[in-house]
Design an enzyme around this catalytic site. Structure first.
Site, PDB file in Angstrom:
ATOM      1  N   THR A   1     -16.143  10.654 -15.187  1.00 52.82           N
ATOM      2  CA  THR A   1     -16.728  11.910 -14.610  1.00 52.82           C
ATOM      3  C   THR A   1     -16.753  11.833 -13.022  1.00 52.82           C
ATOM      4  OG1 THR A   1     -18.477  12.006 -16.271  1.00 52.82           O
ATOM      5  CG2 THR A   1     -19.140  12.885 -14.019  1.00 52.82           C
TER       6      THR A   1
ATOM      7  N   CYS B   1      -8.502 -19.478   4.264  1.00 53.82           N
ATOM      8  CA  CYS B   1      -8.531 -20.841   3.586  1.00 53.82           C
ATOM      9  C   CYS B   1     -10.028 -20.979   3.098  1.00 53.82           C
ATOM     10  CB  CYS B   1      -8.014 -21.867   4.430  1.00 53.82           C
ATOM     11  SG  CYS B   1      -7.769 -23.288   3.475  1.00 53.82           S
TER      12      CYS B   1
ATOM     13  N   SER C   1      -6.274   5.750   0.127  1.00 50.22           N
ATOM     14  CA  SER C   1      -7.538   5.307   0.004  1.00 50.22           C
ATOM     15  C   SER C   1      -8.367   5.894   1.034  1.00 50.22           C
ATOM     16  CB  SER C   1      -7.589   3.740   0.088  1.00 50.22           C
ATOM     17  OG  SER C   1      -8.905   3.307  -0.080  1.00 50.22           O
TER      18      SER C   1
ATOM     19  N   THR D   1      -6.060   0.689  -4.699  1.00 45.54           N
ATOM     20  CA  THR D   1      -5.697  -0.306  -5.680  1.00 45.54           C
ATOM     21  C   THR D   1      -5.418   0.579  -7.152  1.00 45.54           C
ATOM     22  OG1 THR D   1      -7.111  -2.105  -4.778  1.00 45.54           O
ATOM     23  CG2 THR D   1      -6.424  -2.512  -6.816  1.00 45.54           C
TER      24      THR D   1
HETATM   25  N1  PLP Z   1      -2.542  -1.226  -0.042  1.00 46.07           N
HETATM   26  C1  PLP Z   1      -2.811  -1.357   1.153  1.00 46.07           C
HETATM   27  C2  PLP Z   1      -1.693  -1.415   2.214  1.00 46.07           C
HETATM   28  C3  PLP Z   1      -4.124  -1.690   1.638  1.00 46.07           C
HETATM   29  O1  PLP Z   1      -4.226  -1.865   2.886  1.00 46.07           O
HETATM   30  C4  PLP Z   1      -5.191  -1.735   0.838  1.00 46.07           C
HETATM   31  C5  PLP Z   1      -6.486  -2.224   1.290  1.00 46.07           C
HETATM   32  O2  PLP Z   1      -6.527  -2.692   2.203  1.00 46.07           O
HETATM   33  C6  PLP Z   1      -5.093  -1.305  -0.437  1.00 46.07           C
HETATM   34  C7  PLP Z   1      -3.748  -1.004  -0.934  1.00 46.07           C
HETATM   35  C8  PLP Z   1      -6.011  -1.421  -1.379  1.00 46.07           C
HETATM   36  O3  PLP Z   1      -7.031  -0.254  -1.165  1.00 46.07           O
HETATM   37  P1  PLP Z   1      -8.608  -0.202  -1.791  1.00 46.07           P
HETATM   38  O4  PLP Z   1      -9.330  -1.095  -0.920  1.00 46.07           O
HETATM   39  O5  PLP Z   1      -8.853   1.057  -1.483  1.00 46.07           O
HETATM   40  O6  PLP Z   1      -8.397  -0.704  -3.354  1.00 46.07           O
END
Ligand code: PLP
Length: 398
Positions: free
Chosen positions: A236, A324, A198, A72
């Site tokens: 850091t 949901c 990630s 993210t």
């Molecule tokens: N983008 C995609 C396609 C993802 O599947 C995910 C997490 O599921 C993310 C971004 C976000 O990654 P993170 O969980 O490391 O923030």
């Protein structure tokens, strides 16, 4: 009870080899890699090695890798870097099936006055490249598309998209969080400007990610503070996790062939078995352009969450395409964008495998799931399922 883990797109097990490499950084190697002294400096060498390993796995140069805290953050950094660097350009192009890490940022930027084009997909989750080309404008700052979809595994044609953006001098960000480690990526031959990954999706721990920033691509730090990461990401360094990510990238690159043969064979065995044993079931997404580890299967007239609960009772972990918190179930934004019929979309389950799965794992699901579906169909609430809409993304973990 044995756990059968088929939810690797949500998060993955830390590889034992990765864990081994991180442990010294919780013990004797606790120095700060930015320190002037030898004690800290020795840790810095391992950060350098991790950067080289991550770069090698992607066909990039080590200077093009910026370590972050997660996918993210990498996605946010890339998009914000581009729009900050190009203040006169107020248009962003993305797709309706992106992860919330991109989609919700795009919505946020829209509220701040940016113009965002959300490209649709067809019933197989494919983009229309002509539509993408037509959406590009003189004031487009950046195109942000995912490499592979987290729910369906559908892989977008990144080389073709990169050609379109490159020809027009428009920046391209690729969210490759689900793709890295699962399909080969060679950035030496792929003209993207930013690419996010990630750790926890490729057998490193949670809390670490990386952003590839092509040499010469505009960049502005998202985290502002100290001079870590050559001033590109303050804070850091999470040394143990960075070391882990480097090792995981090295292992992933070495395992790509296994991923596309062994893991795909297991996925196909699962898919074939379920489609044959459960009537009125279907696969969602383009099966010709798909991650080797993912299948998204819909079972008509049943609720995905009910299936998940019964699978959970057997120790099987998977995900559903609906979530949901308030009564009626709403299919995910991805399945809605693909126009998956209501009666199928509600009963969609994503199975995502890894190199740690076995034939026994798959066969257990093929043996048990058709009975679960049959039982649920006898008590299906559909037909009575119209009601208040709900937040489809509530409780989602990936
Ligand atoms: N983008 C995609 C396609 C993802 O599947 C995910 C997490 O599921 C993310 C971004 C976000 O990654 P993170 O969980 O490391 O923030």
């Amino acid at each position: 009870m044995r756990t059968v883990y088929l939810d690797n797109n949500a998060t993955s097990r830390t590889a034992p080899e990765v864990l081994q490499e991180m442990l010294p950084f919780f013990g004797k190697l606790y120095g700060n890699p930015s320190s002037m002294h030898t004690f800290g400096g020795q840790v810095g060498k391992f950060v350098t090695l991790a950067r080289a390993r991550a770069a090698a796995a992607l066909g990039a140069s080590p200077e093009e890798i910026v370590f972050t805290s997660c996918g993210t953050e990498s996605d946010n950094t890339a998009i914000r870097a581009a729009i900050e660097a190009l203040p006169a350009k107020r248009h962003i192009v993305t797709t309706r099936v992106e992860h919330p890490a991109v989609l919700n940022l795009a919505k946020h930027l829209e509220k701040k006055g940016f113009d965002v084009t959300y490209l649709g997909v067809d019933e197989s989750g494919r983009l229309d490249l002509d539509e993408l080309a037509a959406s590009l404008r003189k004031d487009t700052a950046i195109v942000s598309v995912m490499y592979a979809n987290n729910e369906t595994g559908v892989v977008f044609p990144i080389p073709e998209i990169a050609q379109l953006t490159r020809e027009r001098g428009i920046l391209l960000h690729v969210d490759a969080v689900q793709a890295v480690g699962k399909i080969p990526i060679d950035l030496a031959r792929l003209p993207v400007d930013y690419l996010a990954l990630s750790g926890h999706k490729l057998h490193a721990p949670k809390g670490v990610g990386a952003l590839y920033v092509r040499k010469g691509a505009p960049f502005r730090p998202f985290m502002i503070g100290g001079h870590q990461e050559k001033g590109r990401r303050a804070g850091t360094e999470n040394t143990a996790a960075i070391v882990a990510l480097g090792k995981a990238c090295e292992l992933a690159a070495a395992n790509i062939a296994e991923e596309t043969t062994k893991v795909a064979a297991l996925r196909d065995r699962l898919e074939r078995g379920l489609l044959a044993a459960a009537p009125e079931s279907r696969v969602n997404g383009d099966t010709d352009h798909r991650l080797p580890n993912t299948t998204n299967i819909s079972f008509k007239y049943v609720e995905g969450e009910a299936i998940l609960l019964l699978l959970d009772a057997l120790g099987v972990c998977a995900s559903s395409g609906s979530a949901c918190t308030s009564g009626s179930l709403e299919p995910s934004h991805v399945l809605r964008a693909m126009g998956v019929p209501f009666t199928y979309a509600h009963g969609s389950i994503r199975f995502s495998l890894s190199r740690y799965n076995t034939v026994e794992d798959v066969d257990l699901v093929v043996e048990k799931l058709p009975g679960i579906i049959a039982r649920l169909r006898q008590i299906s609430p559909f037909g009575r399922a119209e009601g208040a809409a709900c937040d489809a993304d509530a409780g989602k973990t990936d």
